[in-house]
Design a protein around this motif. Structure first.
Motif, PDB file in Angstrom:
ATOM      1  N   ALA A   1       0.829  -1.194   0.000  1.00  0.00           N
ATOM      2  CA  ALA A   1       0.000   0.000   0.000  1.00  0.00           C
ATOM      3  C   ALA A   1       0.869   1.251   0.000  1.00  0.00           C
ATOM      4  CB  ALA A   1      -0.918  -0.001   1.221  1.00  0.00           C
ATOM      5  N   GLY A   2       2.160   1.087   0.158  1.00  0.00           N
ATOM      6  CA  GLY A   2       3.053   2.240   0.113  1.00  0.00           C
ATOM      7  C   GLY A   2       2.991   3.070   1.372  1.00  0.00           C
ATOM      8  N   ILE A   3       2.888   2.398   2.521  1.00  0.00           N
ATOM      9  CA  ILE A   3       2.833   3.144   3.773  1.00  0.00           C
ATOM     10  C   ILE A   3       4.250   3.221   4.349  1.00  0.00           C
ATOM     11  CG2 ILE A   3       1.856   3.168   6.075  1.00  0.00           C
ATOM     12  CD1 ILE A   3      -0.604   1.900   4.905  1.00  0.00           C
ATOM     13  N   PRO A   4       4.679   4.396   4.781  1.00  0.00           N
ATOM     14  CA  PRO A   4       6.072   4.687   5.007  1.00  0.00           C
ATOM     15  C   PRO A   4       7.025   3.737   5.714  1.00  0.00           C
ATOM     16  CG  PRO A   4       4.864   6.667   5.080  1.00  0.00           C
ATOM     17  CD  PRO A   4       3.877   5.579   4.843  1.00  0.00           C
ATOM     18  N   PRO A   5       6.845   3.242   6.887  1.00  0.00           N
ATOM     19  CA  PRO A   5       8.048   2.632   7.461  1.00  0.00           C
ATOM     20  C   PRO A   5       8.577   1.470   6.630  1.00  0.00           C
ATOM     21  CG  PRO A   5       6.292   2.722   9.057  1.00  0.00           C
ATOM     22  CD  PRO A   5       5.707   3.123   7.774  1.00  0.00           C
ATOM     23  N   LEU A   6       7.809   0.940   5.708  1.00  0.00           N
ATOM     24  CA  LEU A   6       8.286  -0.186   4.912  1.00  0.00           C
ATOM     25  C   LEU A   6       8.553   0.257   3.471  1.00  0.00           C
ATOM     26  CD1 LEU A   6       5.964  -2.970   6.252  1.00  0.00           C
ATOM     27  CD2 LEU A   6       8.264  -2.413   6.912  1.00  0.00           C
ATOM     28  N   ASN A   7       9.128  -0.677   2.698  1.00  0.00           N
ATOM     29  CA  ASN A   7       9.452  -0.297   1.330  1.00  0.00           C
ATOM     30  C   ASN A   7       8.172  -0.153   0.519  1.00  0.00           C
ATOM     31  OD1 ASN A   7       8.577  -2.858   0.855  1.00  0.00           O
ATOM     32  ND2 ASN A   7      10.300  -3.470  -0.389  1.00  0.00           N
ATOM     33  N   GLY A   8       8.271   0.298  -0.688  1.00  0.00           N
ATOM     34  CA  GLY A   8       7.061   0.532  -1.466  1.00  0.00           C
ATOM     35  C   GLY A   8       6.662   1.978  -1.421  1.00  0.00           C
ATOM     36  N   PHE A   9       6.938   2.620  -0.284  1.00  0.00           N
ATOM     37  CA  PHE A   9       6.587   4.035  -0.225  1.00  0.00           C
ATOM     38  C   PHE A   9       7.556   4.874  -1.050  1.00  0.00           C
ATOM     39  CE2 PHE A   9       7.493   8.165   1.722  1.00  0.00           C
ATOM     40  CZ  PHE A   9       6.318   8.787   1.369  1.00  0.00           C
ATOM     41  N   GLY A  10       8.824   4.627  -0.830  1.00  0.00           N
ATOM     42  CA  GLY A  10       9.848   5.464  -1.465  1.00  0.00           C
ATOM     43  C   GLY A  10       9.669   5.540  -2.974  1.00  0.00           C
ATOM     44  N   SER A  11       9.488   4.371  -3.596  1.00  0.00           N
ATOM     45  CA  SER A  11       9.386   4.361  -5.046  1.00  0.00           C
ATOM     46  C   SER A  11       8.117   5.051  -5.515  1.00  0.00           C
ATOM     47  CB  SER A  11       9.439   2.928  -5.547  1.00  0.00           C
ATOM     48  OG  SER A  11       8.585   2.125  -4.795  1.00  0.00           O
ATOM     49  N   LYS A  12       7.014   4.791  -4.811  1.00  0.00           N
ATOM     50  CA  LYS A  12       5.765   5.450  -5.209  1.00  0.00           C
ATOM     51  C   LYS A  12       5.899   6.956  -5.055  1.00  0.00           C
ATOM     52  CE  LYS A  12       2.197   2.063  -4.333  1.00  0.00           C
ATOM     53  NZ  LYS A  12       0.988   1.790  -3.580  1.00  0.00           N
ATOM     54  N   TRP A  13       6.548   7.347  -3.984  1.00  0.00           N
ATOM     55  CA  TRP A  13       6.738   8.779  -3.733  1.00  0.00           C
ATOM     56  C   TRP A  13       7.503   9.402  -4.889  1.00  0.00           C
ATOM     57  CZ3 TRP A  13      11.081  11.868  -2.866  1.00  0.00           C
ATOM     58  CH2 TRP A  13      10.817  13.141  -2.339  1.00  0.00           C
ATOM     59  N   MET A  14       8.578   8.706  -5.322  1.00  0.00           N
ATOM     60  CA  MET A  14       9.393   9.261  -6.407  1.00  0.00           C
ATOM     61  C   MET A  14       8.591   9.358  -7.699  1.00  0.00           C
ATOM     62  SD  MET A  14      12.928   7.352  -5.548  1.00  0.00           S
ATOM     63  CE  MET A  14      13.956   8.009  -6.836  1.00  0.00           C
ATOM     64  N   ILE A  15       7.815   8.316  -7.977  1.00  0.00           N
ATOM     65  CA  ILE A  15       7.028   8.338  -9.214  1.00  0.00           C
ATOM     66  C   ILE A  15       6.028   9.489  -9.185  1.00  0.00           C
ATOM     67  CG2 ILE A  15       5.386   7.048 -10.618  1.00  0.00           C
ATOM     68  CD1 ILE A  15       6.780   4.494  -9.612  1.00  0.00           C
ATOM     69  N   ILE A  16       5.352   9.639  -8.028  1.00  0.00           N
ATOM     70  CA  ILE A  16       4.360  10.715  -7.938  1.00  0.00           C
ATOM     71  C   ILE A  16       5.032  12.075  -8.080  1.00  0.00           C
ATOM     72  CG2 ILE A  16       2.731  11.839  -6.367  1.00  0.00           C
ATOM     73  CD1 ILE A  16       1.946   9.161  -5.327  1.00  0.00           C
ATOM     74  N   GLN A  17       6.185  12.229  -7.410  1.00  0.00           N
ATOM     75  CA  GLN A  17       6.904  13.501  -7.519  1.00  0.00           C
ATOM     76  C   GLN A  17       7.259  13.803  -8.965  1.00  0.00           C
ATOM     77  OE1 GLN A  17       7.839  15.739  -5.128  1.00  0.00           O
ATOM     78  NE2 GLN A  17       6.808  14.637  -3.508  1.00  0.00           N
ATOM     79  N   ALA A  18       7.755  12.764  -9.660  1.00  0.00           N
ATOM     80  CA  ALA A  18       8.180  12.976 -11.037  1.00  0.00           C
ATOM     81  C   ALA A  18       7.012  13.393 -11.909  1.00  0.00           C
ATOM     82  CB  ALA A  18       8.804  11.702 -11.575  1.00  0.00           C
ATOM     83  N   LEU A  19       5.874  12.718 -11.705  1.00  0.00           N
ATOM     84  CA  LEU A  19       4.705  13.036 -12.523  1.00  0.00           C
ATOM     85  C   LEU A  19       4.195  14.436 -12.221  1.00  0.00           C
ATOM     86  CD1 LEU A  19       2.807   9.646 -12.357  1.00  0.00           C
ATOM     87  CD2 LEU A  19       3.846  10.636 -14.366  1.00  0.00           C
TER      88      LEU A  19
END
Lengths: 158, 382, 624, 198, 294
Positions: C384-402
């Motif tokens: 789900a991309g919730i912060p303390p675990l992985n999955g968040f960082g990459s989603k965050w980067m993709i959203i930022q880029a878009l």
């Protein structure tokens, strides 16, 4: 087409049932158990479309139950009490669920409170009481006061 | 291909019974009015089957009434329906008077009519409040319940009790109006009429309410009669039937009762039906107050405690706020009734319509559906 | 370098011989995976290693040469796949003790193909490995299970479609650019754009189709749900995490550089039509995958659609054509490998103990399988991309880029998909692990240590990558540097985008969350003591469920979980008939190729024979 | 003297907790019988018991006080007991109207119990048939005083005398062997129709 | 150490303000309903009582879930600048805040579903559906502001509005503010978007099995969520604040609007709510976004 009370009495008399004129807008009809369904079908066909309710009366001295089918006509504005007497020892009567669906619950109720069996009614499970083991409570030989004292320890007041 | 989703759901349930789960809606549920229950078989949030669970309020009224004197039962009858008690008293007394074949004084008839209509007002306010609470509009519920208290206060002044009035007795009513009562009643009616505008804004004209109730629990004109619905529910389906007009009792023959009917037959129509009848009831009380004659308020039937009713039977019915309340009274000529049978208005809706309507309905709508049909469990259970 | 390809090949042959001895075969499987991982680790940094077999043959004027190269991006994909494969291999030892078929030899062959794809230097090698992987997976999926045949055939049909379109594309590419070397062909293809735009577009679209089919991008999103639902669970864990990335890898090394270097007019100041083409397909697969995942009843199907949605995110990152998005996507590749493997391992554990994958028939397993539950919980938090675990960082980067590129529709669909992800992930958690425990699972136990330890490792990996994304981002940065991208995005714990003040420190996020836990736990301890009661003691409006014939099974709300929401989309789904189209292909496929049918019916020996034949064919082609 | 000593033992913390409990009574309203109709007035605009922090709650887990608002039929009694046992401690019971003390107007009914206190411990009984909102508020305020002084603890009694309550409950709910009706009538009905289960 | 104390202090502050708002909110609703209402400190009494109560749990997931939900919201709160101050100086990234907030929902949902009561699970399913409903319009509004300001940092967005009421985003982007305000109603779970708790339908939904300190923790979570959500709104649209007092006052203004809407609306059914959120506020937000982009 609205019929007045007299013509309805006439109609019923022609059918060979015994009619009693009770009050304005209210007549009482005594019918035989075997004739019940035919009679109610006939009543329905002439515009008595509202089944108010069904109730039973326990005439213990005469050894009979009386079932009263209350039928009202919105067109004729007449209330008909259709009374059927059945034996207390063999309380069986045909069901009228096919005529009026809500009769299901009235019949369930009467079965629960009087022990009358409605032939053809598929579901006569208890509706109101749980784990009832005594005789059906609305029969005249059931003494609620004695029951209450025995089970709940109610005090008898004079 | 033309299957509706609900039809497919029942197919799913047949195939795999683990898809079904059960939800207990009542008896102790915040959405349930009164002590009553439905055991709902559900798939997802949709109901596929319903088992009504009645009888939590069963007190054996009909048995108890056989144990008591004719007049003692006056205390018992209003308790069958808490929300709208007066129709019970009037129906019971009318049945006795029918067997006695007496005609009560005109003023008594008018007093009965006024209490009946006041009771109807209070019951409507409660019903509208219940509907508002079922969809989460607690503000309307609060204000309506507070307004209902104005009527209860009047009742207290008139009869000495807020809820169970025991006002009608065989032969008439207990006491006459006090000085100033009529003026106060007019004031309350004016107040309620003004409040009606607020209710409209809050509840009846609210687009969300319209969205939620539109099409919910539709009863066709024919079905309403077939299933034995009465009262506002019947009239909301387009049937112009009203016991007050069709089989008049009390002072209704002297009053011009306007029967309000609507086409529609869904929950929204029923809600608006109550609102329209509420307005009409206010006018009816005003008309009754205007035409009320002076005179005696009861017949002299001797010592009521020793009242003996001749052998016979009668069925008396009264149009309550929920529909037809009927009392079938059998007398064997003694001091006590031989049998009293009660017809409550909620049974067809609460038990039969529940089995017809609730399947294919969402759990969201059960409370609103119940409130829209004004199902009052005590008169089912008796 | 060639030995990392040879080892799995040899292992596959040896395990074929000893196929009846399960313990030995799986032990070999583990050992060779360990060796591959070790070997890959030692290859880090040696980017100029190549192994090329030049031939004199020419196809359409392009010189045919077969070769392997230690491509930085290929290494990145291969290394993290190998890490996860090793963990799955440990899990498989326990999992396969009492399974019917034996998937190990074919799996090893697939690992061979896997490494071949990531290490291929030219399109011909790439294509051979690609085809080998497609064919062998068919047998791995069926694995002696007749019920699996339909799904596998569907997969094979799509694979063939993708393979043939890729073959045409490769031949066209060779004919026009006179080379089969992947890197070189990319540069020449860009030049081709100005000369022959039609050919350029055809080649690109054919390639994209092949890659999209393999990565289950819209409109080819159907096969994972059919395949994952029937295959052996441990193999599916590998397939859903590693194999679905085969389409992403060539996208990253070939398509993205090509499109990124084109000088096309921009639409709305944001991106060119190629970007939007990729982006909208990515957005569609993210949204459609999410919606379909929400309405599944089978947990493996649910996560199959979840994979589709995740491939959509990755494509969205590519579509941004910015370094943040590109790196975010590649980061998400690893995140998805790890988290999807963790989720499928826990699902495999559930299936291992209960034999059930329909979610509404499960429930309450948290009592019996706490470690599996925790792994699954970690997995869904990560997914789900919730912060303390992985999955968040990459989603965050993709959203930022878009957001940076002002691709508003794409970013909104990304947010839609990742919020929707929360819905279907949680629904799986509730249905499988929470709720009432049915009577028939009263005796279920936690899985043995051989299976629970891999799951614990997975949890550790997710937490590690979540808090210290540098473990992935450092190698990735170096790999991208080697490819010539200028990257300065990540330190050990921080990620940044080119927005003002847009640097997040995942270490601080973790600290803050830990602080939150401490404060909340203090509050919790501050309260009066609590008493644990049995699960069935519930608020039932006063009724006693037993009296109404309601047992634990009938007191679980898990079928048709988002029913009101689903009804909003019902009219839409009725119109989408892509599935029907491909299903019919899959069904007709058996008439097209009776050989496969026959092979399958003749059993394992025939499968082996066939595989060896294919291998010899490939090896022959290679040596020639 | 003994009472005073008992009070001495109560620390500041106890007093504070009791203050919280007193000022935030959440009630579960089991709407049986007539008393239920006087609760909406007491909860809404006119009497507004929320000013004392008293609010209705949806489920027994959240509630402190169980309101039994009138006569209790056998079917209801069973549910009341279940709900009472589901409530976490400390919990109190408020019984409304004379029906819960001696059966009230339904004292001789076959389906309503006469004294609720025989089946679950009742802290306060509100007099009247039916109690007015003022009486309800008075009862709730008495309960608040009881909580502050540490008196209200009928739930402890339920734990201590569980056998007594259990016996009474079982007797009327007929969980044990049928004790009612003469065996003759019973057998007659069993023969006649199978629907009457023993 | 100092950081830990600061974090603790911020947490207590947020809880305090949240509970105070809840109490005042109840009072205001009571006044609208022509009642006197409870005292403004009622929420503190409730929480005190709940924590003093014995509680009932079904399994460890319930404990874990409640702690997780409070922890998630507290950690979210630490990223929201309060009048420019933060417990630990770091970038208050909006996307991070949005994603962190989800952990609170996850914890709550887990605790609710752990009880195994279908009512609770229906509530959870509704809450998550609602989340998808409001997240889209709210994010669209945020996206507009992020693109306009060229930063995704909440702190910078708040700073960019410094210098009087005319610089506030609320005035500059009234349509966006309107859309966000409607979405906020759903984020806070107030009417007409409170289908997830709907007592008359599913007996208070996720809270159905929570009692004692679990409900107390849910109260605290709600209090912190009020603080976080109003805090985000103040930073996004009302230009943050120069001191804490003004900040809380602005937060209260936002909360007041919510409460006033809450008092006079019935609740939507869940699918109606989602449809509404995806049509009305979403189209307003899209118009706002288009204005910003073009």
């Amino acid at each position: 087409m609205k019929l007045d009370k007299e013509s309805i009495i006439e109609l019923l008399n022609q059918k060979g049932v015994e009619v009693l004129d009770l009050y304005p807008n209210q007549i009482s009809v005594n019918i035989k158990k075997d004739n019940l369904l035919n009679h109610l079908v006939f009543l329905r066909s002439i515009g008595f479309d509202h089944l108010s309710f069904i109730n039973a009366v326990d005439f213990i001295d005469e050894g009979e139950f009386e079932l009263v089918y209350h039928v009202w006509s919105y067109t004729h504005k007449i209330h008909v009490l259709n009374k059927v007497r059945i034996s207390r020892n063999n309380p069986v009567i045909p069901t009228i669920v096919n005529l009026w669906e809500q009769a299901q619950f009235y019949e369930q109720e009467i079965h629960e409170f009087f022990g009358i069996i409605f032939e053809g009614n598929k579901d006569l499970s208890p509706l109101f009481l749980e784990n009832w083991v005594d005789i059906p409570p609305l029969r005249k030989d059931f003494d609620t006061k004695e029951f209450s004292v025995r089970l709940f320890g109610a005090e008898i007041r004079r | 291909m033309m299957d509706s989703p609900s039809y497919m759901l029942s197919k799913i349930a047949e195939k795999d019974n683990l898809t079904v789960y059960e939800l207990f809606f009542g008896p102790n549920h915040p959405g349930m009015h009164g002590n009553f229950g439905y055991v709902l078989e559900m798939i997802g949030t949709e109901i596929v089957k319903v088992r009504p669970n009645a009888g939590h309020l069963h007190r054996g009224f009909e048995k108890l009434m056989e144990q008591k004197l004719w007049v003692q039962n006056i205390a018992l009858v209003p308790r069958i329906c808490v929300a709208d008690p007066d129709p019970n008293e009037v129906a019971y007394c009318t049945a006795i008077e029918k067997i006695l074949r007496v005609d009560i004084p005109d003023r008594a008839k008018f007093l009965r009519t006024i209490t009946l209509e006041m009771s109807r007002l209070s019951s409507f306010l409660m019903g509208m409040g219940a509907l508002a609470a079922a969809v989460g509009l607690y503000t309307a519920m609060n204000i309506m319940t507070a307004d209902r208290d104005l009527i209860l206060d009047l009742f207290e002044w008139l009869t000495g009790a807020r809820v169970y009035h025991m006002f009608s007795i065989p032969g008439g009513v207990r006491n006459d109006l006090a000085d100033g009562f009529v003026e106060r009643l007019y004031k309350v009616l004016d107040h309620l009429e003004k409040r009606l505008i607020e209710y409209d804004k809050l509840l009846f004209e609210n687009p969300i309410i319209h969205k939620r109730l539109k099409g919910l629990g539709y009863v066709s004109k024919e079905d309403a009669v077939k299933y034995g619905l009465t009262g506002p529910n019947l009239r909301a389906s387009g049937n112009p039937y009203d016991v007050r007009v069709d089989d008049p009792y009390a002072a209704y023959p002297y009053l011009d009762v306007r029967v309000i009917t609507q086409e529609g037959g869904d929950a929204l129509t029923r809600a608006i039906q109550i609102r329209l009848e509420f307005e009409e009831t206010i006018n009816l009380i005003r008309r009754a107050l205007k035409t009320m004659p002076e005179g005696e308020i009861r017949l002299n039937l001797g010592n009521l405690s020793a009242l003996k009713v001749p052998k016979g039977e009668a069925y008396a019915k009264v149009e309550s706020s929920k529909g037809e309340f009927g009392y079938y009274v059998v007398s064997d000529g003694g001091m006590k009734p031989y049998r009293v049978a009660v017809r409550g208005p909620s049974l067809p809706a609460g038990l039969l319509l529940a089995q017809k309507h609730l399947p294919k309905m969402k759990i969201d709508d059960v409370a609103a559906w119940m409130a829209s049909l004004a199902i009052c469990p005590p008169d089912i259970d008796k | 370098m060639v030995e990392i390809l040879l080892v799995p090949l040899i292992t596959a042959f040896i395990s074929d011989i000893f196929i009846k001895n399960k313990r030995l075969v799986w032990f070999l499987f583990l050992i060779s995976n360990g060796y591959i991982l070790y070997k890959l680790y030692s290859l880090y940094g040696k980017w100029d290693l190549t192994y090329i077999l030049n031939t004199d043959y020419q196809i359409f004027g392009a010189k045919l040469s077969l070769g392997l190269s230690n491509n930085p991006l290929g290494w990145y994909f291969a290394f993290f796949s190998a890490v996860v494969t090793l963990v799955i291999a440990i899990f498989s030892i326990g999992f396969n003790t009492n399974s019917k078929g034996n998937v190990a030899p074919i799996w090893m062959l697939i690992i061979f193909a896997n490494l071949g794809i990531f290490y291929a230097a030219d399109w011909i090698t790439f294509f051979m490995m690609w085809e080998l992987m497609g064919w062998t997976s068919f047998f791995a999926i069926t694995n002696g299970n007749t019920k699996a045949l339909d799904g596998a055939k569907y997969y094979l049909a799509l694979s063939l479609l993708g393979g043939s379109s890729m073959l045409i594309a490769i031949l066209l590419l060779g004919a026009y650019t006179k080379t089969f070397i992947i890197i070189t062909s990319a540069y020449r293809l860009i030049q081709l754009f100005n000369l022959a735009e039609g050919v350029f577009t055809t080649i690109l679209l054919l390639f994209i189709m092949a890659f999209f089919i393999k990565s289950a991008i819209f409109p080819f999103y159907m096969w994972p749900s059919k395949v994952y639902a029937v295959g052996p669970e441990d193999y599916i864990a590998f397939m859903s995490s590693v194999m679905i990335k085969y389409g992403i890898y060539p996208m990253a090394i070939f398509i993205v550089p090509v499109i990124g270097n084109l000088q096309l007019p921009k639409i709305f100041n944001a991106g060119n039509w190629m970007q939007y083409f990729i982006g909208y397909l990515g957005a569609l697969s993210a949204v459609v995958g999410t919606l379909l995942a929400m309405f599944q009843t089978d947990m493996k199907k649910l996560f199959a659609y979840s994979s589709v949605a995740n491939m959509g995110y990755i494509l969205l990152g590519f579509a941004s054509m910015s370094i943040v998005g590109f790196e975010g996507s590649l980061f998400h590749v690893v995140n998805h490998i790890v988290l999807k493997a963790a989720i499928f391992l826990s699902l495999a554990a559930v299936v291992y103990r209960t034999g059930e994958s329909e979610m509404h028939k499960l429930g309450g397993l948290v009592y019996k399988m706490p470690i599996t539950f925790l792994t699954f919980l970690f997995g869904i938090i990560a997914a789900a991309g919730i912060p303390p675990l992985n999955g968040f960082g990459s989603k965050w980067m993709i959203i930022q880029a878009l957001m940076e590129k002002k691709m508003v529709v794409l970013v909104i669909s990304m947010v839609f998909a990742s919020t929707g992800a929360f819905m279907y992930l949680f629904r799986a958690l509730v249905s499988i692990f929470l709720g009432q425990l049915p009577e028939r699972y009263k005796d279920v136990k936690e899985v043995p240590y051989t299976m629970s330890i891999p799951m614990i490792i997975m949890m550790g990996l997710m937490l590690l990558i979540g808090v210290v994304p540098g473990v992935v981002m450092k190698p990735l940065t170096i790999a991208l540097d080697a490819l010539g991208y200028k990257v300065d995005i990540a330190t050990w714990t921080t990620l940044s985008s080119s927005f003002k003040n847009a640097t997040i420190d995942l270490k601080i996020v973790f600290y803050m969350f830990a602080m939150g836990i401490v404060v909340a736990a203090l509050m919790y301890l501050f309260g009066n003591k609590s008493e644990t009661i049995p699960q069935h003691d519930n608020y039932t409006a006063g009724e006693n469920p037993i009296e109404w014939g309601v047992d634990a099974d009938k007191f679980n709300y898990s079928y048709s979980f988002y029913q009101p929401f689903k009804e909003m989309f019902d009219p839409l789904f009725e119109r989408i008939s892509i599935d029907r189209f491909f299903s019919s292909i899959g069904k007709n496929f058996e008439y097209i190729s009776p050989t496969i049918q026959g092979l399958y019916k003749r059993g394992e020996g025939a499968v082996l024979l066939f595989s060896i034949g294919v291998l010899l064919f490939i090896l022959g082609g290679w040596i020639l | 003297m003994e009472d005073l000593k008992a009070n001495d033992k109560r620390s500041y913390i106890d007093n504070l907790i009791d203050f919280f409990r007193k000022r935030s009574i959440w009630m579960l309203h089991y709407c049986t019988g007539c008393g239920a109709v006087e609760l909406p007035p007491s909860m809404t605009s006119r009497w507004d018991i929320e000013r004392f922090g008293i609010v209705p709650m949806a489920t027994p887990r959240q509630a402190d006080v169980l309101l039994v608002t009138g006569y209790v039929s056998l079917k209801t009694l069973k549910r009341i007991i279940k709900i009472y046992e589901q409530m976490p401690e400390p919990k109190w019971v408020l019984a409304f109207g004379s029906c819960t003390v001696n059966g009230g107007i339904y004292w001789d009914s076959y389906n309503t119990i006469t004294n609720l206190a025989e089946y679950i411990p009742v802290d306060i009984t509100v007099s009247g048939c039916m109690p007015r909102p003022e009486a309800v508020i008075d009862a709730l305020q008495t309960l608040m005083e009881m909580i502050q002084s540490g008196e209200g603890g009928a739930y402890k009694k339920y734990k201590e005398n569980y056998e007594y309550y259990k016996k009474n409950q079982d007797r009327v709910l007929r969980k044990t062997a049928p004790i009612l009706g003469s065996s003759e009538t019973e057998s007659i009905y069993q023969e006649k129709e199978g629907n009457y289960e023993t | 150490m100092i950081a830990a104390i600061r974090v603790f202090g911020y947490s207590l502050f947020a809880i305090f303000i949240g509970l105070l708002f809840m109490g005042i909110g109840r009072k205001i609703i009571a006044r609208i309903q022509l009642r006197l209402g409870p005292p403004f400190y009622q929420a503190f009494l409730d929480v005190g009582k709940l924590f003093a109560r014995k509680s009932i749990t079904h399994n460890f997931v319930m404990d874990l879930g409640m702690i997780m939900s409070l922890a998630g919201l507290l950690s979210t709160m630490l990223f929201v600048p309060v009048a420019g101050h933060m417990a630990i100086k770091t970038s208050s990234n909006l996307i991070l805040i949005i994603y962190l907030m989800a952990i609170g929902h996850l914890g709550m949902a887990m605790a609710a579903a752990a009880s195994g009561n279908p009512n609770a699970t229906i509530g959870v399913s509704r809450a998550l559906t609602m989340m998808l409903g409001y997240e889209i319009p709210f994010f669209t509004v945020m996206l507009g502001l992020i693109i306009f300001n060229g930063t995704s940092s909440l702190e910078l967005i708040a700073q960019s509005q410094a210098g009087g009421i005319l610089n506030w985003n609320m005035v500059k982007f009234p349509l966006g503010f309107l859309a966000a305000e409607i979405a906020l109603q759903a984020i806070m779970g107030e009417k007409p978007f409170d289908a997830m708790v709907a007592p008359a339908e599913i007996a208070s939904g996720p809270m159905v099995e929570l009692g004692g300190k679990y409900l107390g923790l849910a109260f605290l979570t709600h209090a912190v969520s009020i603080f976080v959500e109003t805090g985000i709104m103040v930073n996004l649209f009302m230009g943050g604040a120069s001191n804490v007092f003004t900040f809380v006052l602005k937060q209260f203004e936002i909360y007041l609007i919510t409460i006033l809407i809450e008092a006079v609306f019935p609740r939507f059914r869940i699918e109606q709510a989602v449809k509404f959120l995806w049509t009305v506020p979403m189209s307003i937000a899209v118009v706002q976004l288009a204005i910003i982009l073009l």
